[in-house]
Enzyme design. Sequence first.
Site, mmCIF file in Angstrom:
data_model
loop_
_atom_site.group_PDB
_atom_site.id
_atom_site.type_symbol
_atom_site.label_atom_id
_atom_site.label_comp_id
_atom_site.label_asym_id
_atom_site.label_seq_id
_atom_site.Cartn_x
_atom_site.Cartn_y
_atom_site.Cartn_z
ATOM 1 C CE1 TYR A 72 -4.224 1.773 0.613
ATOM 2 C CE2 TYR A 72 -2.664 3.373 1.491
ATOM 3 C CZ TYR A 72 -3.919 3.061 1.017
ATOM 4 O OH TYR A 72 -4.877 4.047 0.946
ATOM 5 C CG PHE A 124 -7.321 15.970 -24.976
ATOM 6 C CD1 PHE A 124 -7.472 15.483 -26.260
ATOM 7 C CD2 PHE A 124 -7.715 15.180 -23.910
ATOM 8 C CE1 PHE A 124 -8.015 14.219 -26.471
ATOM 9 C CE2 PHE A 124 -8.257 13.912 -24.120
ATOM 10 C CZ PHE A 124 -8.406 13.434 -25.400
ATOM 11 C CG ASP A 125 -11.990 16.126 -26.449
ATOM 12 O OD1 ASP A 125 -10.991 16.558 -27.057
ATOM 13 O OD2 ASP A 125 -12.804 15.352 -26.944
ATOM 14 C CG ASP A 215 -2.292 17.492 -22.018
ATOM 15 O OD1 ASP A 215 -1.894 16.344 -21.751
ATOM 16 O OD2 ASP A 215 -3.447 17.729 -22.417
ATOM 17 C CB ALA A 217 -0.874 12.459 -23.920
ATOM 18 C CE LYS A 258 -4.080 9.478 -25.202
ATOM 19 N NZ LYS A 258 -4.673 10.371 -24.210
ATOM 20 C CG HIS A 450 -18.737 11.587 -29.716
ATOM 21 N ND1 HIS A 450 -18.850 12.631 -28.827
ATOM 22 C CD2 HIS A 450 -17.628 10.904 -29.355
ATOM 23 C CE1 HIS A 450 -17.836 12.567 -27.983
ATOM 24 N NE2 HIS A 450 -17.080 11.535 -28.269
#
Length: 458
Positions: A72, A124-125, A215, A217, A258, A450
């Site tokens: 842990y 990014f979204d 960011d 990724a 990614k 979508h």
Amino acid sequence: MNLPYAEPYKIKMVEAIKRSTKNQRLQWIKEANYNLFNLTSDQVFIDLLTDSGTGAMSDHQWAEMMIGDESYAGSSSYFKLKNTVQRLTGFTYFLPTHQGRAAENVLFSALVKAGDVVPGNSHFDTTKGHIEFRQAKAIDCTIDEAFDTSNLHPFKGNVNLNKLETVFKTYPKETIPFCIVTITCNSSGGQPVAMENIKAVSALCKKYGILLIFDSARFAENAYFIKKREAAYRNKTIKEIAKEFFSYGDGMTMSSKKDGLVNMGGFIALNDEEIYKKATTFNIMFEGFITYGGMNGRDMGALAVGLDEATEFDYLESRVEQVAYLGQKLVEYGVPVQKPFGGHAIFLDANKFVPNIPREEYRAQALAIELYIVGGIRGVEIGTILADRDPKTRQNRYPDLELVRLAIPRRVYSNNHMEYVAVALKNIYETRQEAKHGYKIIEEAPIMRHFTVKLEKI
Ligand SMILES: *Cc1c(COP(=O)(O)O)cnc(C)c1O
């Protein structure tokens, strides 16, 4: 003759994928209400829905899975990962999270408040979502060249410095928690940001006393493009380039799905102790104790190895060049695609591909469906359906571009698969004049439609 590049790995284990007949696919896509998200994976032959969490791990990563330490607190797998992140990024503090948006949630909880503005390059979204959810505003400062699919600018992810400085001059310093630079810029098509641009953004941020967050990724793919396209970096290693651009910032969020080469995971890395302490509290609340943050020990070990593998030139060359291989084949066949090719995906330009299908009938979605029916290939619409309706008028918002994204998973498909995709598209392109009608919506959610939209053929 120059030797061609080849994958710096061979295959130890294979996973069967199922072929199907056109008649089966016609039936399945109808049952799925013409929504590609509703297909089961075994109804798909080549899955190019996303490059997120879909990559193949190496033997060394799988070996780490066996020796993961599931303690842990203070797990040795955590220290492996922390040391790797510190070595590769140069940042002092590190917090694991279960994926990229969780890293955003934790860091933004510590930094963003209602009324703030966060400038950046085509957020990014989920990044935008986590900013707007806190009643703050994301301001897009990407260069204008990014929005022209035929402009060959080598760094279409770049930040326009005038736009950024205008934000810094317009809003009080206390309302700008940070500037966020996405490398590579996913929302503009996996387009890279130049080192020169990162340096200039960093200098501007320092001048106005604003933090710079990456960011990250696809940071390794971004480093690859810098090496290939910025003369001063031709002889630097990917690891040197990555460490240099991170040195211009104050911290980073990462989706390890990614360029971490794992199926699930994320993290935050930072220099500032105060921000780290604040973020720690949110990490414990939302993710878990600071030495696992929602990740299994074995997954942290595999990520540590994945980050090292993803920042090796030979891997990146075969990765990015495979994407370009598909792009180049499509160009040869006359199929309209966005250029230059991105690092992780090829984008089909549906406005040029199927101009006879009215926009009201969702031409990019129609093209994505046709690609599935013809080849069993799953891409994703980046067009009117994704853009949702205007929240006030409830009318469709028609974006400038109607695209179908073909995202290539890392180390998963061969160039024969790419050839198969290219030929399927060539065949569709040759009969494009016959495509006159698309689809109509019969059911949709008020936002993010979508994922669940139901369609009917016109
Ligand atoms: C995928 C991605 C995220 C979100 O990460 P998840 O792991 O999907 O939560 C954030 N920013 C960029 C640029 C991404 O590509």
